[in-house]
Design an enzyme around this catalytic site. Structure first.
Site, PDB file in Angstrom:
ATOM      1  N   CYS A  99      34.846 -20.252 -70.420  1.00  0.00           N
ATOM      2  CA  CYS A  99      35.055 -19.254 -71.474  1.00  0.00           C
ATOM      3  C   CYS A  99      36.176 -18.268 -71.139  1.00  0.00           C
ATOM      4  O   CYS A  99      36.613 -17.514 -72.012  1.00  0.00           O
ATOM      5  CB  CYS A  99      33.762 -18.509 -71.749  1.00  0.00           C
TER       6      CYS A  99
ATOM      7  N   HIS B 293      35.469 -12.322 -75.463  1.00  0.00           N
ATOM      8  CA  HIS B 293      34.866 -13.631 -75.675  1.00  0.00           C
ATOM      9  C   HIS B 293      33.591 -13.448 -76.497  1.00  0.00           C
ATOM     10  O   HIS B 293      32.773 -12.580 -76.202  1.00  0.00           O
ATOM     11  CB  HIS B 293      34.564 -14.280 -74.321  1.00  0.00           C
TER      12      HIS B 293
ATOM     13  N   ASN C 134      29.599 -19.342 -80.241  1.00  0.00           N
ATOM     14  CA  ASN C 134      30.360 -19.292 -78.988  1.00  0.00           C
ATOM     15  C   ASN C 134      31.224 -20.552 -78.889  1.00  0.00           C
ATOM     16  O   ASN C 134      30.692 -21.649 -78.754  1.00  0.00           O
ATOM     17  CB  ASN C 134      29.361 -19.199 -77.828  1.00  0.00           C
TER      18      ASN C 134
END
Ligand code: UT7
Length: 320
Positions: free
Chosen positions: A111, A247, A277
């Site tokens: 990520c 993020h 996500n």
């Protein structure tokens, strides 16, 4: 010369899946998912490959930048879900775009991948090794999820975001990156087993496994710390930052970071409710949205910050 973001672009697969849609397949609910994470929808590919998703995002970023594909010297794709182990996503993309003069390689920092890719490209540009670079985060996470594990599969989505970097007056001011391999198992997706003439290892579970609470604790501690370090090093007051583009893993993580930094939550743009996500793609997708909506003016100071598998984290301060 600074490293400037000359253009951004993003792409999300057409197939949109709501929490209620998932509840038809597993024991979950819109109430559980949205209250714990802020997620309401995600895009799950039912036809586009990772390379196609990357191509649409990259082509859009190139178009907005006005830079021709053949003038790109460097392509760095951040991904943990490439279509192939080789050729790399960047090489596949090079062919699709006709970026014949580019050096191409991928980065795996989960990520934090887009931040790592952007910082690496920035260093190439500052060293005079490249003039124009294309960086992207692209994921088809749906291909590495265990769709019988409700504790992970509801959290993620597919998509890509891209940026073209080149010389300019404004741009990247400073960055921080960090890694802690000793806690890597908190967010794990195994590779292939050791199978050859001499070994016949059992295949490990090939899907994402996450200790959600451990990753949550890591994120709410590490992200504010890393942002504070970056600001201190750059001698910039937190009040000068227009947006913190984090993020998109969990709305509660973002709220906690805002609280710890004592910054109004309005300075933390979010799209987690629509995209879930998307790992390395979440920051560039959100950045492209802000850019498209005209929310970024020349000279605005913004901070991008990623965190996740590895464990890894990073932040970059940009004067737009
Ligand atoms: O991008 C990489 C970074 N990743 C992250 O930042 C993720 C960070 N972690 C998180 O966002 C949160 O830890 C989660 C959203 C993953 C989980 O939230 P939580 O509040 O930590 O829930 P939990 O794992 O403690 O689970 C609570 C309960 C459990 O039931 P019991 O044992 O209390 O009866 C789970 O079985 O919720 C249950 N549960 C679910 N229930 C309905 C877990 N998943 C689901 C689900 N639907 N999808």
């Amino acid at each position: 010369m600074a490293t400037t973001i000359l253009g951004t672009g993003s792409y999300l697969p057409e197939n949109i899946v709501s929490n209620d849609d998932l509840a038809k397949y597993m024991d979950t609910s819109d109430e559980w998912i949205s209250s714990r994470t802020g997620i309401r929808f995600r895009h799950i590919s039912n036809k586009e490959t990772a390379a196609e998703i990357a191509y649409y995002a990259a082509a859009s970023a190139l178009k907005h930048s006005g830079i021709l594909a053949e003038n790109i010297d460097l392509i760095i794709a951040a991904t943990i879900t490439p279509d192939c182990l080789t050729p790399s996503m960047s090489c596949i993309l090079q062919e699709k775009l006709g970026a014949v003069n580019a050096v191409c390689f991928d980065i795996n920092a989960a990520c934090s991948g887009f931040i790592f890719a952007m910082n690496t490209a920035h260093m190439y540009l500052q060293a005079g090794m490249a003039r124009y670079a294309l960086v992207l985060g692209v994921e088809v996470l749906s291909s590495i999820l265990d769709w019988t594990d409700r504790s992970t599969c509801v959290l993620f989505g597919d998509g890509a975001g891209a940026a073209v970097l080149g010389p300019g007056e404004y741009g990247i001011q400073d960055f921080i990156m960090g890694s802690d391999g000793s806690h890597g198992k908190a967010l794990l997706c195994s590779g292939r087993p050791l199978r050859n003439l001499y070994s016949n290892e059992e295949a490990a579970n090939p899907y994402v496994h996450m200790d959600g609470q451990a990753v949550f604790r890591f994120a709410v501690r590490q992200v504010p710390e890393c942002i504070e370090q970056l600001l201190k090093r750059s001698s910039i007051s937190i009040h000068e930052i227009k947006y913190f583009v984090l993020h998109q893993a969990n709305i509660r993580i973002i709220q906690s970071v805002a609280k710890r930094l004592q910054v109004n939550i309005e300075k933390f743009p979010m799209n987690i409710s629509e995209c879930a996500n998307t790992s390395s793609a979440s920051i560039p997708i959100l950045l492209a949205e802000l850019d498209k909506e005209g929310k970024l003016q020349r000279g605005d100071k913004i901070i991008l910050s990623g965190f996740g598998g590895g464990l890894t984290w990073g932040a970059v301060l940009i004067e737009w």
